[in-house]
Design an enzyme around this catalytic site. Structure first.
Site, mmCIF file in Angstrom:
data_model
loop_
_atom_site.group_PDB
_atom_site.id
_atom_site.type_symbol
_atom_site.label_atom_id
_atom_site.label_comp_id
_atom_site.label_asym_id
_atom_site.label_seq_id
_atom_site.Cartn_x
_atom_site.Cartn_y
_atom_site.Cartn_z
ATOM 1 N N LYS A 1 37.580 -55.354 106.404
ATOM 2 C CA LYS A 1 37.772 -54.834 105.051
ATOM 3 C C LYS A 1 37.893 -56.002 104.072
ATOM 4 O O LYS A 1 38.986 -56.490 103.799
ATOM 5 C CB LYS A 1 39.005 -53.920 105.018
ATOM 6 C CG LYS A 1 38.830 -52.668 105.889
ATOM 7 C CD LYS A 1 40.051 -51.765 105.824
ATOM 8 C CE LYS A 1 39.895 -50.548 106.722
ATOM 9 N NZ LYS A 1 38.819 -49.630 106.311
ATOM 10 N N THR A 2 36.744 -56.437 103.578
ATOM 11 C CA THR A 2 36.685 -57.593 102.684
ATOM 12 C C THR A 2 35.816 -57.277 101.470
ATOM 13 O O THR A 2 34.996 -56.362 101.483
ATOM 14 C CB THR A 2 36.077 -58.816 103.398
ATOM 15 O OG1 THR A 2 34.686 -58.551 103.667
ATOM 16 C CG2 THR A 2 36.794 -59.122 104.712
ATOM 17 N N ALA B 1 33.447 -59.117 100.479
ATOM 18 C CA ALA B 1 32.066 -59.425 100.858
ATOM 19 C C ALA B 1 31.392 -58.222 101.490
ATOM 20 O O ALA B 1 30.186 -57.994 101.307
ATOM 21 C CB ALA B 1 32.040 -60.606 101.821
ATOM 22 N N ASP C 1 37.828 -50.447 101.280
ATOM 23 C CA ASP C 1 38.911 -50.395 102.248
ATOM 24 C C ASP C 1 39.241 -48.994 102.743
ATOM 25 O O ASP C 1 39.813 -48.833 103.820
ATOM 26 C CB ASP C 1 40.176 -51.022 101.640
ATOM 27 C CG ASP C 1 39.998 -52.495 101.316
ATOM 28 O OD1 ASP C 1 39.038 -53.099 101.821
ATOM 29 O OD2 ASP C 1 40.814 -53.040 100.558
ATOM 30 N N CYS D 1 41.373 -57.830 104.348
ATOM 31 C CA CYS D 1 41.348 -59.289 104.521
ATOM 32 C C CYS D 1 42.171 -59.706 105.732
ATOM 33 O O CYS D 1 43.253 -60.288 105.604
ATOM 34 C CB CYS D 1 41.849 -60.007 103.273
ATOM 35 S SG CYS D 1 41.477 -61.781 103.316
ATOM 36 N N GLU E 1 40.770 -44.113 87.453
ATOM 37 C CA GLU E 1 41.579 -45.299 87.786
ATOM 38 C C GLU E 1 42.797 -45.347 86.880
ATOM 39 O O GLU E 1 42.663 -45.430 85.660
ATOM 40 C CB GLU E 1 40.743 -46.573 87.619
ATOM 41 C CG GLU E 1 41.516 -47.872 87.743
ATOM 42 C CD GLU E 1 42.293 -47.977 89.045
ATOM 43 O OE1 GLU E 1 43.515 -48.204 88.980
ATOM 44 O OE2 GLU E 1 41.679 -47.819 90.125
ATOM 45 N N VAL F 1 44.147 -39.748 91.281
ATOM 46 C CA VAL F 1 43.788 -38.559 92.053
ATOM 47 C C VAL F 1 44.920 -38.208 93.008
ATOM 48 O O VAL F 1 45.516 -39.076 93.649
ATOM 49 C CB VAL F 1 42.477 -38.802 92.830
ATOM 50 C CG1 VAL F 1 42.189 -37.648 93.800
ATOM 51 C CG2 VAL F 1 41.317 -38.972 91.866
ATOM 52 N N GLN G 1 41.968 -60.091 94.318
ATOM 53 C CA GLN G 1 42.977 -60.231 95.368
ATOM 54 C C GLN G 1 42.740 -61.374 96.348
ATOM 55 O O GLN G 1 43.714 -61.907 96.899
ATOM 56 C CB GLN G 1 43.118 -58.905 96.121
ATOM 57 C CG GLN G 1 43.627 -57.769 95.235
ATOM 58 C CD GLN G 1 43.828 -56.472 95.990
ATOM 59 O OE1 GLN G 1 44.276 -56.453 97.138
ATOM 60 N NE2 GLN G 1 43.469 -55.379 95.352
ATOM 61 N N CYS H 1 34.709 -63.543 106.120
ATOM 62 C CA CYS H 1 36.139 -63.816 106.158
ATOM 63 C C CYS H 1 36.354 -65.301 105.899
ATOM 64 O O CYS H 1 36.246 -66.121 106.820
ATOM 65 C CB CYS H 1 36.709 -63.419 107.523
ATOM 66 S SG CYS H 1 38.505 -63.445 107.600
#
Length: 403
Positions: A311-312, A314, A303, A163, A37, A80, A45, A346
């Site tokens: 794509k959340t 949760a 994601d 989201c 990272e 990467v 976010q 969502c």
């Protein structure tokens, strides 16, 4: 040529997915977990919508990456640039190559601002902003706060985005603010979405239609904004069915970019585009096991995965235990037993007081966590959950592998 440093589990990405999986692995006593990272900062976010709507500050969403890095994980502070799954290696921007027994791909999603003509040049100025960037969310609130009349346009692109409720949430928060200021009647509000309805579950769409009508928003379905002319403050909207273009003037415009897998994934054997599939190039995984369809020691979640869930964060919370369970199965030669059902949540804020919490699986079957509250309608307790409960869950439990 030197032999690359090898790790038992190598995780690409120190965002929500990568940190959560690493924490869970370490809690299961894995001793060699590395995270690649490059960022110094970690962001919550989901709060950027509230920042753009004047309900939170940007500072609340930001922490040092080192503060969320699980104790015991090796942090490789690089990015990467390529992966060779046949050789079980990844290569970073500094030229260093790392080997792995198991690879977890969780780099997040790429924001393709340039795919909307004229957008890049006007972001953050002339009334155009986006809550999809940390530095721009406060600008969104500035533009909304300073708008007292005119036309407001809120956009959503076609294709998968993170989201997917965010493009409409900011429209509701803006209208709620303008109503409280007594100026909503002076503002012509447009919401442009590529989908047939505002939400994929009819009962939820019915209630959101009522919210939209109550605010007096003009909803354009099956459409997207393809270009922005900042000099004349006009956005060109295209009907996706017949290609007919309509020009919308704007005083304030909230833009959501097209999104895709990071380019290095698109160009790799891991990608769906590598076998002639989805051009957005997500990591080609089984939607239940999260395992790569061609490389059994590769998993992806979050994601960047090809699984067709929303794509959340949760979704990641439900995917992470599955990935960890199935990594254990691969490492011990057992059949994979972990299965993800597509659960996603969502949270759609409809005002500064209420929120609708849409929870569902791959089949769009509702999966309410709080069945005492009608899951297709906005409620005050859900707003309190969004504002206070979910951030606490995220920072204190999820990123520590406890939820």
């Amino acid at each position: 040529m030197s032999t690359p440093v090898k790790h038992e589990v190598l995780i690409v990405g120190g965002g929500t997915a990568g940190i959560t999986v690493a924490a869970r692995l370490l809690r299961k006593h894995y001793t060699d977990v590395a995270i690649i990272e490059p960022s110094d900062k970690h962001y919550y976010q989901p709060f950027w919508t509230l920042v753009g709507g004047g309900q939170a500050t940007a500072a609340e969403t930001e922490r040092a990456e080192g503060s969320v890095m699980p104790r015991g994980a090796t942090w490789i502070k690089s990015a990467v640039t390529s992966v060779d799954p046949d050789a079980n290696t990844v290569t970073c921007a500094d030229g260093t190559t790392y080997g792995y027994d198991v690879l977890v791909v969780a780099p997040g999603i790429q924001l393709d601002w340039e795919r909307t003509e004229g957008l890049t040049d006007t972001l953050g100025k002339d009334g155009v902003s986006s809550n999809y960037r940390f530095d721009l969310a406060p600008r969104t609130w500035e533009f909304i706060r300073n708008t007292r009349s005119g036309t407001a346009v809120f956009t959503m692109p076609s294709g998968p985005i993170k989201c997917a409720g965010a493009p409409q949430k900011i429209a509701y928060l803006a209208c709620d603010h303008w109503r409280r200021e007594g100026v909503l009647d002076n503002i012509d509000v447009h919401l442009v979405v590529p989908t047939p309805r505002i939400f994929g579950i009819p009962a939820i769409a019915d209630n959101l239609d009522k919210v939209i009508a109550d605010y007096g928003i003009t909803l354009h379905t099956g459409s997207e904004v393809r270009s922005i002319d900042s000099a004349s403050r006009k956005a060109t909207m295209t009907n996706l069915a017949d290609g007919i273009e309509t020009v919308l003037p704007y005083d304030v415009l909230h833009a959501v970019p097209h999104q895709s897998a990071p380019d290095w994934i698109k160009n790799s054997p891991l990608s769906t585009s590598h076998v002639g599939g989805d051009a957005n190039g997500y990591v080609d995984i089984d939607k239940h096991t999260m395992q790569h369809v061609r490389y059994p020691n590769v998993f992806a979640l979050g994601d960047a995965g090809s699984s067709p869930n929303s794509k959340t964060g949760a979704a990641i919370r439900k995917q992470a235990p599955v990935v960890v369970e199935n990594i254990g199965a691969v490492r011990s030669g057992r059949p994979l037993t972990g299965a993800y059902d597509g659960y996603a949540s969502c949270p759609i804020v409809t005002s500064s007081r209420e929120m609708l919490l849409a929870e569902f699986d791959y089949d769009f079957t509702l999966k309410p966590s709080f069945p005492l509250l009608d899951p297709v309608k906005p409620h005050r307790p859900y707003w309190l959950l969004k504002k206070y409960g979910l951030p606490a869950l995220y920072w204190n439990l999820m990123l520590k592998g406890r939820a």
